[in-house]
Scaffold this motif. Structure first.
Motif, PDB file in Angstrom:
ATOM      1  N   HIS A   1     -13.895  -4.499  -1.614  1.00  0.00           N
ATOM      2  CA  HIS A   1     -12.553  -4.718  -2.169  1.00  0.00           C
ATOM      3  C   HIS A   1     -11.652  -5.472  -1.193  1.00  0.00           C
ATOM      4  O   HIS A   1     -10.720  -6.164  -1.620  1.00  0.00           O
ATOM      5  N   SER A   2     -11.908  -5.339   0.095  1.00  0.00           N
ATOM      6  CA  SER A   2     -11.065  -6.019   1.087  1.00  0.00           C
ATOM      7  C   SER A   2     -11.341  -7.513   1.170  1.00  0.00           C
ATOM      8  O   SER A   2     -10.645  -8.232   1.891  1.00  0.00           O
TER       9      SER A   2
ATOM     10  N   ILE B   1      -6.695  -5.324  -6.667  1.00  0.00           N
ATOM     11  CA  ILE B   1      -8.124  -5.235  -6.339  1.00  0.00           C
ATOM     12  C   ILE B   1      -9.021  -5.051  -7.555  1.00  0.00           C
ATOM     13  O   ILE B   1     -10.217  -5.311  -7.476  1.00  0.00           O
TER      14      ILE B   1
ATOM     15  N   HIS C   1       0.848  -1.205   0.000  1.00  0.00           N
ATOM     16  CA  HIS C   1       0.000   0.000   0.000  1.00  0.00           C
ATOM     17  C   HIS C   1       0.874   1.242   0.000  1.00  0.00           C
ATOM     18  O   HIS C   1       1.963   1.258   0.579  1.00  0.00           O
TER      19      HIS C   1
ATOM     20  N   THR D   1      -3.330  -3.039  -2.378  1.00  0.00           N
ATOM     21  CA  THR D   1      -4.623  -2.401  -2.101  1.00  0.00           C
ATOM     22  C   THR D   1      -5.060  -1.536  -3.282  1.00  0.00           C
ATOM     23  O   THR D   1      -5.927  -0.669  -3.144  1.00  0.00           O
TER      24      THR D   1
ATOM     25  N   HIS E   1      -8.308  -9.624   0.372  1.00  0.00           N
ATOM     26  CA  HIS E   1      -7.289  -9.652   1.422  1.00  0.00           C
ATOM     27  C   HIS E   1      -7.727 -10.567   2.569  1.00  0.00           C
ATOM     28  O   HIS E   1      -6.887 -11.249   3.176  1.00  0.00           O
ATOM     29  N   ARG E   2      -9.016 -10.607   2.835  1.00  0.00           N
ATOM     30  CA  ARG E   2      -9.532 -11.495   3.876  1.00  0.00           C
ATOM     31  C   ARG E   2      -9.421 -12.947   3.439  1.00  0.00           C
ATOM     32  O   ARG E   2      -9.038 -13.826   4.235  1.00  0.00           O
TER      33      ARG E   2
ATOM     34  N   VAL F   1      -9.632   0.879   1.869  1.00  0.00           N
ATOM     35  CA  VAL F   1      -9.390  -0.569   1.899  1.00  0.00           C
ATOM     36  C   VAL F   1      -8.423  -0.905   3.030  1.00  0.00           C
ATOM     37  O   VAL F   1      -8.674  -1.804   3.853  1.00  0.00           O
TER      38      VAL F   1
ATOM     39  N   CYS G   1     -10.052  -0.314   6.541  1.00  0.00           N
ATOM     40  CA  CYS G   1     -11.012  -1.310   7.042  1.00  0.00           C
ATOM     41  C   CYS G   1     -10.307  -2.617   7.409  1.00  0.00           C
ATOM     42  O   CYS G   1     -10.738  -3.317   8.329  1.00  0.00           O
ATOM     43  N   LEU G   2      -9.213  -2.950   6.733  1.00  0.00           N
ATOM     44  CA  LEU G   2      -8.440  -4.139   7.108  1.00  0.00           C
ATOM     45  C   LEU G   2      -7.784  -3.962   8.475  1.00  0.00           C
ATOM     46  O   LEU G   2      -7.760  -4.893   9.288  1.00  0.00           O
TER      47      LEU G   2
END
Length: 346
Positions: free
Chosen positions: A330-331, A315, A47, A155, A334-335, A69, A72-73
Motif C-alpha cells: 500500500h505504501s 490507498i 493519517h 494512508t 506514497h513512494r 502503512v 513503514c514509510l
C-alpha cells in the motif's frame, strides 16, 4: 470492454489561473484537520491513529494495515513525522452531502440489521463508526491539501462500494464521494472532479452517486468478473479480463487518462490506488507486480501533476493475511508520490 456514458465539452482554461484561484480559496478557510503542517515543504501525508478499530478474531478485513502503512514509510525514511497532517472526524453534516439522513442515523446509532451487516462484511460497533468517519475526514483533508499544495496522500480511504442509503463490500461511508461532493459544492464555480478508480473492483457506489452529476466524472478500470456481481455504470468503465499483467494493464491506463484530462479538464483528481490488482492479492484475480503498481501510480500522479491539476490519493483495497507485506504494498503510492513531488519541484 469499454463503456462510456457521456461526452463533454473542451472549454479552454488557463491552468495557472485556476491554480491561483484554488490556492486562494483553500488558504481563506480552515482545513478539516486536527493538526496542520504548514511548516513542511514536503509531500503532505494524511493519517489518523483512529483509522483502525477492533474486529472479531480472524476477520477477513486487514484492519491492521492502516497504522503499518505509516510505520513503514517512517521506517524507510520515505517521509518524516513533520509531513503528517491529522484529519478531523467527519461530521454528520459533511456526510449528509452524500448519505441519507436515515442511513446516517441508523449507522451512527447501531440500528443496523444482521442482513445489512452481512452485506457490508462488518459487525456494527461504535469503533467501526468512528474509524469510518475519521477515514472519510482524511480523504476530505487530502483533497483540501491537494488544492493548496498540488498533491497529497492519505494512508486510508477508497470505500467506493458504499451507496447513499447502505453500505456494501467492506465500505460503510463513501469517502471519495463525500470528498468530491464537498469540493465541488464549496467553490464559486462548482469545481469539476475526476475520480480515477484503479482498485480491482468497480467503484459501484461512487458511480451510482454521480450518475446524474456532470461536474464529477467517474473512471474505473476493474476486473469484469470480480465483485460486485451487478455493476453500475461509471462515466467510463474499462472492464479487464482475469490474469491481466503489468504491460497490458499499464497500456490500458495510459490509453485513457491523458485523453480524460484533456477533454473533461478537471479542477481536482481523486485517485483510488487500490493494490488488489496485485498477483498475490486474495481477492484480486489480476497479475500485477509491485513494479507494475509502482509504474501505474507514477504514471497517474505524474500525468496529472504535469498538467497542473491537483491530485489526492487514497490507498483503496488490498487483501492479505501478511499485514506487513500488504502495508508495504500500500505504501507504493506514497513512494511514487514522493518521487513525483521531487521530480516536479513541488
Amino acid at each position: 470492454m469499454t463503456c462510456i456514458k457521456r461526452l463533454f465539452s473542451k472549454g479552454p482554461r488557463s491552468k495557472v489561473a485556476w491554480l491561483m484561484i484554488g490556492e486562494a480559496l483553500t488558504s481563506s478557510r480552515c482545513f478539516h484537520a486536527e493538526l496542520v503542517r504548514h511548516e513542511s515543504s514536503a509531500l503532505p501525508i494524511v493519517h489518523h491513529s483512529k483509522y483502525v478499530c477492533d474486529l472479531p478474531p480472524n476477520h477477513r478485513f486487514p484492519m491492521g494495515k492502516f497504522p503499518r502503512v505509516l510505520q513503514c514509510l517512517l521506517r524507510d525514511q520515505v517521509i518524516t513525522e513533520k509531513q503528517v497532517w491529522v484529519p478531523e472526524i467527519a461530521s454528520k453534516d459533511l456526510l449528509s452531502c452524500v448519505h441519507t439522513e436515515d442511513y446516517l442515523d441508523n449507522f451512527t446509532n447501531g440500528k443496523i440489521s444482521e442482513q445489512e451487516q452481512r452485506r457490508t462484511g462488518f459487525p456494527w460497533s461504535e469503533g467501526i463508526v468512528r474509524r469510518c468517519r475519521y477515514e472519510t475526514g482524511g480523504t476530505v483533508l487530502a483533497a483540501e491539501v491537494a488544492l493548496q499544495r498540488g498533491l497529497a496522500c492519505s494512508t486510508a480511504g477508497g470505500t467506493h462500494h458504499a451507496f447513499p442509503s447502505y453500505g456494501s463490500g467492506f465500505c460503510l461511508l463513501n469517502d471519495l464521494a463525500v470528498a468530491a461532493k464537498y469540493m465541488m459544492d464549496n467553490s464559486p464555480t462548482k469545481r469539476k472532479v475526476l475520480i480515477v478508480d484503479l482498485d480491482v473492483h468497480q467503484g459501484d457506489g461512487t458511480a451510482f452517486i454521480f450518475k446524474e452529476e456532470p461536474s464529477v466524472f467517474t473512471f474505473s478500470v476493474h476486473c469484469g468478473k470480480n465483485f460486485p456481481l451487478r455493476k453500475q455504470q461509471s462515466d467510463l468503465d474499462i472492464s479487464v479480463e482475469d490474469g491481466l499483467e503489468d504491460k497490458d494493464y499499464l497500456s490500458t491506463v495510459e490509453a485513457h487518462l491523458p485523453w480524460l484530462l484533456e477533454t473533461f479538464r478537471p479542477d481536482l483528481v481523486l485517485y483510488d490506488a487500490g493494490v488488489d490488482p496485485h498477483w498475490e492479492d486474495e481477492l484480486g484475480r489480476l497479475r500485477l507486480t509491485d513494479q507494475g503498481l509502482y509504474q501505474r501510480d507514477l504514471f497517474v500522479l505524474k500525468t496529472v501533476v504535469k498538467r497542473g491539476v491537483p491530485i489526492a490519493a487514497v490507498i483503496g483495497g488490498g487483501y492479505s493475511r501478511d499485514i506487513d507485506r500488504l502495508a508495504l504494498r500500500h505504501s507504493i503510492v506514497h513512494r511514487a508520490a514522493t518521487q513525483v513531488w521531487r521530480e516536479c519541484g513541488m
